[in-house]
Design an enzyme around this catalytic site. Structure first.
Site, PDB file in Angstrom:
ATOM      1  CG  ASP A   1       2.643   3.430  -8.728  1.00  0.00           C
ATOM      2  OD1 ASP A   1       2.458   4.543  -8.585  1.00  0.00           O
ATOM      3  OD2 ASP A   1       3.251   2.864  -7.765  1.00  0.00           O
TER       4      ASP A   1
ATOM      5  N   GLY B   1       8.959   6.966   1.801  1.00  0.00           N
ATOM      6  CA  GLY B   1       9.531   8.080   1.271  1.00  0.00           C
ATOM      7  C   GLY B   1      10.645   7.691   0.285  1.00  0.00           C
ATOM      8  CG  ASN B   2      13.873   4.547   0.072  1.00  0.00           C
ATOM      9  OD1 ASN B   2      13.738   4.335   1.368  1.00  0.00           O
ATOM     10  ND2 ASN B   2      14.896   4.919  -0.337  1.00  0.00           N
ATOM     11  CB  SER B   3       7.664   5.677  -3.176  1.00  0.00           C
ATOM     12  OG  SER B   3       7.023   4.527  -2.841  1.00  0.00           O
TER      13      SER B   3
ATOM     14  CG  HIS C   1       2.492   5.522  -5.019  1.00  0.00           C
ATOM     15  ND1 HIS C   1       3.422   4.415  -5.642  1.00  0.00           N
ATOM     16  CD2 HIS C   1       3.231   5.779  -3.802  1.00  0.00           C
ATOM     17  CE1 HIS C   1       4.152   4.124  -4.990  1.00  0.00           C
ATOM     18  NE2 HIS C   1       4.430   5.101  -3.685  1.00  0.00           N
TER      19      HIS C   1
END
Length: 493
Positions: free
Chosen positions: A160, A234-236, A130
């Site tokens: 994902d 933002g850590n994804s 994503h």
């Protein structure tokens, strides 16, 4: 204002893309003749973990700085840009185009950010699907401020996960040490590294709060490590490390009332990541197939199975000729463990099968007649029987404009979204179709009846194109829609 609790992804702008049924890999793997991903991966670090509480004040003031210095260079920032062209709806009308001209759509650039982890020194980087799905441009920024344009070489929306490649012109990149997530225990130290809110690389610490979290609606193969290390938008795609600096997960989502970190974060286990990376060479991830259906035990079903408490998966169906049938598993059996791992629900079973290759022999412990019984099951590739027979429906009936297909173990796995392995599934609905205008069907719905008569194959649908009523199943919820005796269209569940 009423506060809602929700699971959200850790990117700044939320989930970027991913239709439930558009789950094909982006790209076609690394391609023949190229050096494969698998051969460039470093070995998994399975050295023992030393677990001990601090024995002195000096131990209590110990620092994670050496671990961070070693791991942080292999965690990157990812910036994406997606060009979106907006067309004024009035310009679709010939009358307005006559006076104002066709007009040129003005492009709008949507920017997003996330994090990633370098998994091979020749430039392979893993992140969440994503984070990069639909992006026209991807830029990778290393901790030492080097920047590289990146291309997407493999992705799987069901997991994902996405694999990027940067051209380093021969330079070797720092690589993360890969750990075995199956060896993590609740209470272990965790370290999260990523780029929250775009402020720059940030390190937070916590513990493993839970293992084998399922039912979160984040990906199709539900199985997550939960941590209380602070994870924010933002850590994804960033790294979740153990106390020795080894990668045990890819940070993916948070459970939040506010949209920020509230101490409940989820990471895809490194063992699932390893399976994904090994599939990159072929461009397709195929999970092992066992050929059974089941449901989590309740207190009553556990009592009927001769157990004093719920724990396991009650077998409700076994496909003839499947690996489960060949192993002697029967309806009414309770699966307790698969390859030494407890099975509490279907999500855990899917994880166990997905992380083991086709042909792998698994040891299964089941409960039958109040006694435990071990059996061996050899995983097979999911068969595509019956053929999918993707069929667009035409005409003026209730299904006009709807594309349907036969489900099979292989096609259900390809589509994902927790679909059953048999039945007729809605694959696509065109914009002007009655089902789209009235909103009574969605891709992924299983058609069960037409005019009250059962539907099991696409042939059943094409024989009843004039049907005025349709019964369908959506994620276990059944409904029927159609014309009433007064000529009105209505739905009931």
């Amino acid at each position: 204002m009423r506060t809602r609790t929700k699971v959200i992804s850790g990117t700044l702008l939320g989930l970027a893309a991913g239709a439930a049924l558009a789950l094909q890999a982006a790209g076609s793997g690394v391609g023949p003749g190229a050096r494969g991903v698998t051969e460039n991966l470093p070995p998994m670090d399975s050295s023992p973990i030393t677990r001990a509480v601090p024995a002195s004040q000096a131990g209590a003031t110990a620092s994670f700085a050496p671990i961070v210095k070693q791991a942080a260079p292999a965690v990157v920032n990812i910036y994406t840009a997606t060009v979106q062209r907006q067309q004024n709806a009035l310009m679709n009308d010939p009358f307005f185009r006559q006076f104002f001209g066709g007009g040129t759509p003005q492009p709008r650039v949507q920017q997003s950010l996330g994090s990633g982890v370098i998994v091979a020194d020749i430039g392979y980087i893993v992140t969440n699907n994503h984070v990069v799905a639909g992006a026209d441009q991807i830029l990778v920024a290393l901790a030492d401020r080097r920047e590289y344009p990146a291309k997407l070489v493999f992705a799987d929306a069901r997991l994902d996960l996405a694999l990027l490649k940067v051209d380093t012109a021969g330079a070797k990149l720092p690589v993360i040490r890969m750990g075995d997530s199956d060896r993590a225990e609740v209470g272990d130290i965790t370290i999260a590294i990523g780029n929250p809110f775009g402020v720059g690389q940030t390190v937070t610490t916590g513990i493993v709060s839970a293992l084998a979290r399922t039912g979160l609606g984040v990906s199709d193969w539900q199985f997550f490590i939960q941590t209380d290390a602070a994870i924010n938008p933002g850590n994804s795609g960033g790294a979740l490390l153990d106390g020795q600096g080894r990668l045990i997960g890819i940070n993916t989502a948070i459970f939040s009332r506010s949209g920020g970190s509230q101490g409940i974060g989820f990471a895809i286990p490194s063992k699932m990541l390893r399976t994904f990376l090994q599939a990159a060479d072929t461009g397709k991830l195929v999970s092992g197939w066992i050929g059974l259906e089941g449901e989590a035990l309740t207190a009553e079903s556990a009592r009927l199975a001769g157990m004093d408490r719920p724990g396991g998966l009650l077998v409700t169906g076994v496909a003839p000729g499947s690996p489960a049938a060949q192993a002697g598993i029967r309806v009414g059996d309770v699966l307790r463990t698969v390859d030494g791992k407890e099975v509490a629900d279907g999500g855990q079973l899917r994880y166990s099968l997905a992380t083991e290759g086709v042909g792998k022999r698994l040891q299964v412990v089941l409960m039958r007649d109040g006694r435990e019984q071990p059996v061996a099951v050899t995983l097979a590739a999911p068969p595509e029987v019956p053929a999918r027979q993707v069929t667009p429906i035409t005409g003026r009936g209730i299904l006009a404009g709807v594309t349907v297909a036969n489900l099979s173990p292989a096609y259900a796995q390809e589509l994902g979204a927790g679909l059953p392995e048999k039945g007729v599934v809605v694959v696509q609905i065109v914009g002007g179709a009655p089902a789209a205008r009235l909103g009574y069907l969605k891709p992924g719905d299983i058609i069960e009846t037409l005019n009250g008569e059962p539907v099991t194959t696409v042939a059943d649908v094409t024989r009843r194109l004039d049907a005025a009523r349709i019964g369908f199943n959506r994620s276990g919820q059944r409904a029927e829609c159609g014309l009433t005796g007064t000529g009105q269209f209505a739905c009931r569940s």
